[in-house]
Design a protein around this motif. Structure first.
Motif, short mmCIF file in Angstrom:
data_model
loop_
_atom_site.label_atom_id
_atom_site.label_comp_id
_atom_site.label_asym_id
_atom_site.label_seq_id
_atom_site.Cartn_x
_atom_site.Cartn_y
_atom_site.Cartn_z
N GLY A 166 40.51 49.92 31.28
CA GLY A 166 40.76 50.42 32.62
C GLY A 166 41.97 51.33 32.65
O GLY A 166 41.99 52.36 33.33
N THR A 223 42.49 55.13 33.98
CA THR A 223 43.60 55.51 34.86
C THR A 223 44.32 56.75 34.33
O THR A 223 44.54 57.72 35.06
CB THR A 223 44.62 54.35 34.96
OG1 THR A 223 44.00 53.24 35.59
CG2 THR A 223 45.84 54.77 35.75
N PRO A 282 45.49 53.58 41.56
CA PRO A 282 44.90 52.32 42.01
C PRO A 282 44.17 52.45 43.34
O PRO A 282 43.24 51.68 43.63
CB PRO A 282 46.09 51.38 42.17
CG PRO A 282 47.22 52.01 41.51
CD PRO A 282 46.95 53.45 41.37
N ALA A 311 40.46 52.49 43.50
CA ALA A 311 39.69 51.24 43.43
C ALA A 311 38.98 51.00 44.75
O ALA A 311 37.92 50.38 44.81
CB ALA A 311 40.62 50.07 43.11
N THR A 365 35.57 52.42 44.77
CA THR A 365 34.77 51.87 43.67
C THR A 365 34.97 52.51 42.31
O THR A 365 34.17 52.33 41.40
CB THR A 365 33.24 51.89 43.98
OG1 THR A 365 32.77 53.23 43.86
CG2 THR A 365 32.96 51.36 45.36
N VAL A 420 36.23 52.60 38.72
CA VAL A 420 36.61 51.47 37.88
C VAL A 420 37.78 51.84 36.98
O VAL A 420 37.62 52.09 35.79
CB VAL A 420 35.42 50.99 37.04
CG1 VAL A 420 35.79 49.72 36.29
CG2 VAL A 420 34.23 50.72 37.94
N GLU A 421 38.98 51.88 37.61
CA GLU A 421 40.18 52.07 36.78
C GLU A 421 40.89 50.72 36.69
O GLU A 421 40.34 49.69 37.08
CB GLU A 421 41.07 53.18 37.35
CG GLU A 421 41.21 53.19 38.83
CD GLU A 421 41.93 51.96 39.34
OE1 GLU A 421 43.14 51.83 39.06
OE2 GLU A 421 41.26 51.13 39.97
N ARG A 453 40.79 48.18 39.68
CA ARG A 453 39.45 47.67 39.98
C ARG A 453 39.01 46.68 38.91
O ARG A 453 38.41 45.66 39.19
CB ARG A 453 38.46 48.83 40.04
CG ARG A 453 37.08 48.39 40.49
CD ARG A 453 36.85 48.82 41.89
NE ARG A 453 35.55 48.31 42.36
CZ ARG A 453 35.26 48.13 43.63
NH1 ARG A 453 36.15 48.41 44.54
NH2 ARG A 453 34.08 47.67 43.98
N GLN A 457 40.55 43.44 39.56
CA GLN A 457 39.84 42.74 40.63
C GLN A 457 38.55 42.12 40.12
O GLN A 457 38.21 40.98 40.45
CB GLN A 457 39.54 43.70 41.78
CG GLN A 457 40.75 44.06 42.61
CD GLN A 457 40.43 45.09 43.68
OE1 GLN A 457 40.03 46.22 43.36
NE2 GLN A 457 40.60 44.73 44.93
N GLN A 458 37.81 42.89 39.31
CA GLN A 458 36.56 42.37 38.78
C GLN A 458 36.80 41.12 37.96
O GLN A 458 36.08 40.12 38.08
CB GLN A 458 35.87 43.43 37.92
CG GLN A 458 35.26 44.56 38.73
CD GLN A 458 34.73 45.67 37.85
OE1 GLN A 458 35.08 45.77 36.67
NE2 GLN A 458 33.88 46.51 38.41
#
Lengths: 232, 265, 229
Positions: C18, C22, C171, C174, C177, C179-180, C183, C186-187
């Motif tokens: 991730g 970023t 960030p 995120a 949606t 996906v960095e 996110r 969070q996942q």
């Protein structure tokens, strides 16, 4: 393209509540953040290594990380240790911590801008360091740091939108709710944008007026020193 | 030796270095009560540094300072060891000395009256009304009783310096320290300040003045101290110092000063 | 609940992936913004147009006066809602989240970059233009060989600082949606219910990235200053 701004009117109470909460949160963050910034500013200069290192570490940690992850951590860490605080308060604390770091730098710069002679003349009368600071140096500092403090406040208003990610119902969250209910993102976000922009311009204008007034009395900072004397 | 004979302030063995530079190389100085001592010397000789050690604005590397029998900056413990004085004691003894700076250092956010009254209230815990009365009287002494409501930036340099003197006097000090009080003033304003200093001298105030004004020193100093490169090279009564300098360094200094005055006139 | 460091370690590989996203997004966004910002700066200096400057002023005021999150939402949600073709037929701008994110970040960063460059330009002595013109250098060579190198040398610290800001802005994506790093965190923690451990890992990674970048500003300055004679 059909625009329906009427829905804004329907949802206005919610938007207004969000707006008010944003202002409350920013205000709270300033109230907490500035004293904290002051503590950090003086802590950094402390002769006790443990204090100066802690202050510097705190500052570096909060400057080099995104605000979002700071609040996320705060949001999840507190219940971890059994502390249950409403999201709004977490938001204020998070924003205050974030802001304090920048306030510290502003305060430090302000204090350094005051000529050393001011402190020396105070101390030579027998005033303690803190008496000199509170009576002589800090009052002068307050006047000159107001513009940068104001600018930082603008920054806090913008960062407050991130609090929507931890369920705080401030202005951005209101926008998302209304958008979700009405499926009219354009109208909603335009209005929200204008609200943020309006607040920003208002604060920025007040600052400009203040700075202009300050320039006229810029001699105040150097008054009482030989670099500013009348010839009579 | 009774109290009258004891020097008011005594410095012994003062040493101070700034990194590689030796500012003070072992200086001894005694000043008697009521004496006016002028310290002169080329720039960089350490005269300002010496003055500033007296009230501990500069912390000497070694040496002792005693004011009216009380130690300044350091305390000698029972076992003979020397340690730093407590902040409380240092502040207390500083309040017995008044200091006047080259840059005046008036407090710009306070009125002239408040500049002179504030320290009394904070340090001496004198109530507002009494402090203001004393302030008023001190300002009259320096000829500025009509400027009590003004702000420092509304005054001329000479007036600001006189307020600074009044501020120092308001604490009723036993000793006045002056660090080149007229050096930052335009020539036509110097006279006003010197007049105030003259009056103080005549009234018996003990003063240590770092100055370039040899004319003033000649007339009102009880003793002139000549410093060069961190040491007191020669000292004596004005007549002797200025008319019959003994050391070569003093002769050179006077010669250069004379040439400078010729160049300006 | 006790802090369990193993959750942090376990999450690390995915977090680092991730982090890579970023950095990529931030780099692309910043390079675009620097390019566009430079072009705008050159353009507005060569063509002294009141109108252009006014438009830019409004644009910059807008960008600086509104939250980046809102700007991102505007690009991702509001923009596609606009139908540019009145009547039958549709013409909409539809972007995937990553594209929208990069566009929003770039548009945001451009405002700050142009201000930085404008400030740096003002600090370059006018004589530079005159001397170069006198030597026969016009326009492109003038800019490329004389002005821009000086400009960038002067503005390295604020530009690096702006890049750090871009990094710290990622960030927010995120929320649309992308996906960095945020996110991904969070996942992970929505699956293992250990948000503190996972977020701490992400926190440290963000810190290291930004810290290294901001310290590199000094190194960059030294490297480019070597050319001074």
């Amino acid at each position: 393209m059909d625009l329906d701004f009427k829905i804004i009117l329907d949802w206005w109470p919610l938007i207004l509540d969000g707006f008010k909460l944003t202002l409350v949160i920013v205000f709270g963050a300033i109230l907490l953040g500035i004293p904290l910034g002051g503590l950090l500013a003086f802590g950094r200069q402390s002769r006790f290594k443990i204090i100066s290192i802690s202050a510097t570490a705190f500052i570096e940690l909060f400057r080099n990380t995104p605000f979002m992850i700071q609040v996320f951590l705060l949001f999840y860490v507190l219940p971890f240790y059994g502390i249950r605080i409403p999201a709004n308060i977490v938001g204020i604390i998070g924003l205050a911590l974030f802001g304090s770091v920048y306030y510290a730098e502003i305060i430090r710069a302000g204090i350094d801008a005051i000529p050393r002679g001011q402190l020396e003349s105070a101390r030579s009368t027998g005033m303690s360091y803190w008496q000199s600071m509170t009576n002589i140096v800090l009052p002068q500092t307050m006047r000159i740091i107001l513009p940068p403090i104001g600018n930082q406040t603008l920054s806090l208003v913008k960062e407050s939108s991130i609090l929507s990610t931890i369920t705080v119902q401030e202005l951005t969250m209101s926008a998302l709710i209304v958008q979700g209910q009405t499926f009219r993102p354009f109208e909603v976000f335009i209005v929200i944008t204008l609200l943020y922009w309006g607040v920003n311009e208002l604060i920025a204008t007040c600052l400009r007026i203040y700075e202009r007034r300050l320039k006229r009395r810029s001699t105040l900072v150097l008054a009482g020193t030989s670099s500013n004397q009348r010839l009579s | 030796m009774n109290a009258v004979d004891q020097p008011l302030i005594e410095l012994s063995g003062i040493r101070k270095t700034f990194g590689e530079i030796v500012a003070l190389d072992g200086v001894d100085l005694s000043v008697a009560r009521g004496e006016v001592v002028c310290i002169v010397g080329p720039s960089g000789c350490g005269k300002s540094t010496l003055l500033r050690t007296i009230n501990w604005l500069e912390v000497p590397d070694s040496g002792q300072i005693v004011l009216e029998g009380n130690s300044v900056g350091t305390v000698v413990k029972a076992n003979g060891k020397i340690s730093l004085q407590s902040a409380k004691d240092l502040n207390k003894i500083r309040s017995r000395m008044g200091m006047v700076f080259q840059q005046f250092n008036l407090w710009p956010h306070l009125s002239v009256l408040e500049n002179v009254a504030r320290a009394q209230k904070i340090v001496l815990r004198i109530p507002q009304k009494d402090a203001e009365l004393t302030a008023y009287s001190c300002l009259s002494q320096v000829g500025l009783s009509d400027k009590t409501g003004a702000l420092p930036d509304q005054l001329s340099g000479g007036q600001q310096q006189r307020v600074a003197i009044a501020r120092a006097l308001s604490m009723n000090p036993t000793l006045m320290l002056m660090d080149e009080p007229t050096s930052a003033l335009d020539p036509e304003l110097v006279g006003d300040v010197l007049g105030v200093l003259q009056k103080l001298a005549e009234d018996g105030m003990t003063m240590v003045i770092v100055t370039h004004e040899l004319g003033f020193a000649a007339k009102f100093a009880d003793r002139i101290v000549f410093m060069d490169r961190g040491l007191i090279v020669e000292e004596g009564v004005p007549q002797q110092i200025l008319q019959n300098p003994e050391t070569d360094r003093l002769k050179l200094f006077l010669k250069q000063l004379g040439e400078m005055n010729l160049a300006h006139s | 609940m006790k802090f369990n460091f193993s959750y942090t370690i376990d999450a690390l590989p995915r977090l680092l992936e991730g982090a890579l996203i970023t950095i990529e997004i931030a780099a692309i966004g910043f390079i675009l913004s620097l390019t566009i910002g430079t072009l705008i700066t050159v353009f507005r200096t060569v063509i002294q147009s009141r109108l252009l400057n006014a438009i830019l002023a409004v644009y910059i005021s807008f960008i600086r006066g509104t939250p980046l999150l809102i700007q991102i939402f505007l690009v991702y949600y509001a923009l596609p809602a606009i139908d540019f073709l009145p009547g039958p037929g549709e013409l909409r701008i539809d972007m995937g989240p990553v594209t929208a994110g990069i566009v929003a970040i770039t548009l945001n960063s451009v405002a700050f970059v142009t201000e930085i460059l404008r400030g740096g330009l003002a600090a370059i002595h006018k004589g530079q233009y005159e001397a170069a013109s006198a030597l026969g250098l016009r326009n492109y060579p003038l800019w490329r060989k004389v002005i821009l190198p000086q400009l960038f040398m002067k503005t390295i610290p604020p530009l690096v600082s702006e890049f750090t800001q871009v990094l710290k802005a990622t960030p927010l994506l995120a929320m649309i949606t992308v996906v960095e790093l945020m996110r991904v965190s969070q996942q992970i923690f929505s699956a293992n219910y250990h948000p503190v451990e996972v977020l701490l890992g992400a926190f440290v990674i963000y810190f290291l990235i930004c810290f290294v970048v901001s310290r590199s500003s000094i190194l960059l300055e030294q490297r480019f200053a070597v050319r001074r004679f």
